[in-house]
Design a protein around this motif. Sequence first.
Motif, PDB file in Angstrom:
ATOM      1  N   GLY A  25      29.414  55.675  19.209  1.00  0.00           N
ATOM      2  CA  GLY A  25      29.359  56.844  18.333  1.00  0.00           C
ATOM      3  C   GLY A  25      30.048  58.054  18.927  1.00  0.00           C
ATOM      4  N   GLU A  26      29.822  58.284  20.236  1.00  0.00           N
ATOM      5  CA  GLU A  26      30.481  59.410  20.908  1.00  0.00           C
ATOM      6  C   GLU A  26      31.992  59.226  20.918  1.00  0.00           C
ATOM      7  N   LEU A  27      32.442  58.006  21.185  1.00  0.00           N
ATOM      8  CA  LEU A  27      33.873  57.726  21.203  1.00  0.00           C
ATOM      9  C   LEU A  27      34.484  57.920  19.813  1.00  0.00           C
ATOM     10  N   LEU A  28      33.819  57.421  18.790  1.00  0.00           N
ATOM     11  CA  LEU A  28      34.312  57.566  17.425  1.00  0.00           C
ATOM     12  C   LEU A  28      34.324  59.040  17.001  1.00  0.00           C
ATOM     13  N   GLY A  49      37.095  63.704  15.467  1.00  0.00           N
ATOM     14  CA  GLY A  49      37.026  65.159  15.537  1.00  0.00           C
ATOM     15  C   GLY A  49      35.626  65.721  15.379  1.00  0.00           C
ATOM     16  N   SER A  50      34.715  64.999  14.727  1.00  0.00           N
ATOM     17  CA  SER A  50      33.341  65.470  14.578  1.00  0.00           C
ATOM     18  C   SER A  50      32.439  64.292  14.259  1.00  0.00           C
ATOM     19  N   LYS A  51      31.144  64.504  14.420  1.00  0.00           N
ATOM     20  CA  LYS A  51      30.189  63.453  14.101  1.00  0.00           C
ATOM     21  C   LYS A  51      30.164  63.165  12.605  1.00  0.00           C
ATOM     22  N   VAL A  52      30.342  64.199  11.802  1.00  0.00           N
ATOM     23  CA  VAL A  52      30.328  64.033  10.345  1.00  0.00           C
ATOM     24  C   VAL A  52      31.495  63.149   9.919  1.00  0.00           C
ATOM     25  N   ALA A 102      31.407  59.339   8.327  1.00  0.00           N
ATOM     26  CA  ALA A 102      32.089  58.994   7.079  1.00  0.00           C
ATOM     27  C   ALA A 102      33.036  57.819   7.292  1.00  0.00           C
ATOM     28  N   SER A 103      33.773  57.832   8.375  1.00  0.00           N
ATOM     29  CA  SER A 103      34.703  56.740   8.681  1.00  0.00           C
ATOM     30  C   SER A 103      33.952  55.433   8.878  1.00  0.00           C
ATOM     31  N   LEU A 104      32.858  55.477   9.597  1.00  0.00           N
ATOM     32  CA  LEU A 104      32.072  54.276   9.842  1.00  0.00           C
ATOM     33  C   LEU A 104      31.448  53.756   8.552  1.00  0.00           C
ATOM     34  N   ALA A 105      30.981  54.661   7.701  1.00  0.00           N
ATOM     35  CA  ALA A 105      30.405  54.252   6.417  1.00  0.00           C
ATOM     36  C   ALA A 105      31.467  53.555   5.554  1.00  0.00           C
ATOM     37  N   GLN A 106      32.703  54.062   5.568  1.00  0.00           N
ATOM     38  CA  GLN A 106      33.782  53.423   4.819  1.00  0.00           C
ATOM     39  C   GLN A 106      34.072  52.025   5.359  1.00  0.00           C
ATOM     40  N   GLN A 107      34.107  51.905   6.681  1.00  0.00           N
ATOM     41  CA  GLN A 107      34.373  50.604   7.292  1.00  0.00           C
ATOM     42  C   GLN A 107      33.270  49.609   6.956  1.00  0.00           C
ATOM     43  N   LEU A 108      32.009  50.053   6.969  1.00  0.00           N
ATOM     44  CA  LEU A 108      30.897  49.177   6.630  1.00  0.00           C
ATOM     45  C   LEU A 108      30.957  48.770   5.156  1.00  0.00           C
ATOM     46  N   ALA A 109      31.328  49.703   4.279  1.00  0.00           N
ATOM     47  CA  ALA A 109      31.445  49.390   2.851  1.00  0.00           C
ATOM     48  C   ALA A 109      32.534  48.334   2.629  1.00  0.00           C
TER      49      ALA A 109
END
Length: 144
Positions: free
Chosen positions: A115-118, A123-126, A130-137
């Motif tokens: 999570g820290e690396l991503l 650029g931010s946790k938010v 969002a990027s991770l949620a898209q990848q999971l979807a």
Amino acid sequence: MTSHVEQQIAARIAAARRKDAEDKRRRQELAEARQHGLAARHAQKLRNQASRSTTPKENRMTSKLDQTRRAAMELTLYQLQTPNTTDVYDLLTRLCPRGIHDLLPLTLHLAESAGELLARECGSKVDAAASLAQQLAKASESDR
């Protein structure tokens, strides 16, 4: 010709300037000594750690967090060095002898690190979330 009072004022000003310069020089020397002391203490700490006995009992990491970090580092190193991941189960069994009780903290630690690396990459946790949620979807859609 300058008066006696003006000479005394000039002498006081010169003395104050000398005192200020001496104080500045002394502060500089103390700062350099402090930096040298910090570096020397750090180097000594590393030497002490390196010179400790390597018996398993004394070389063991003490806290659960340290043990979890070490297991995560070993697992990550294995993944980086080994193209064939079929042996990872043997490594996980060795790293997590108590099964799920050891695996949960390891998984949490790896998730925090990822999570820290991503977050750094996005650029931010938010943005990372969002990027991770898209990848999971996308992964969920491809599983269907």
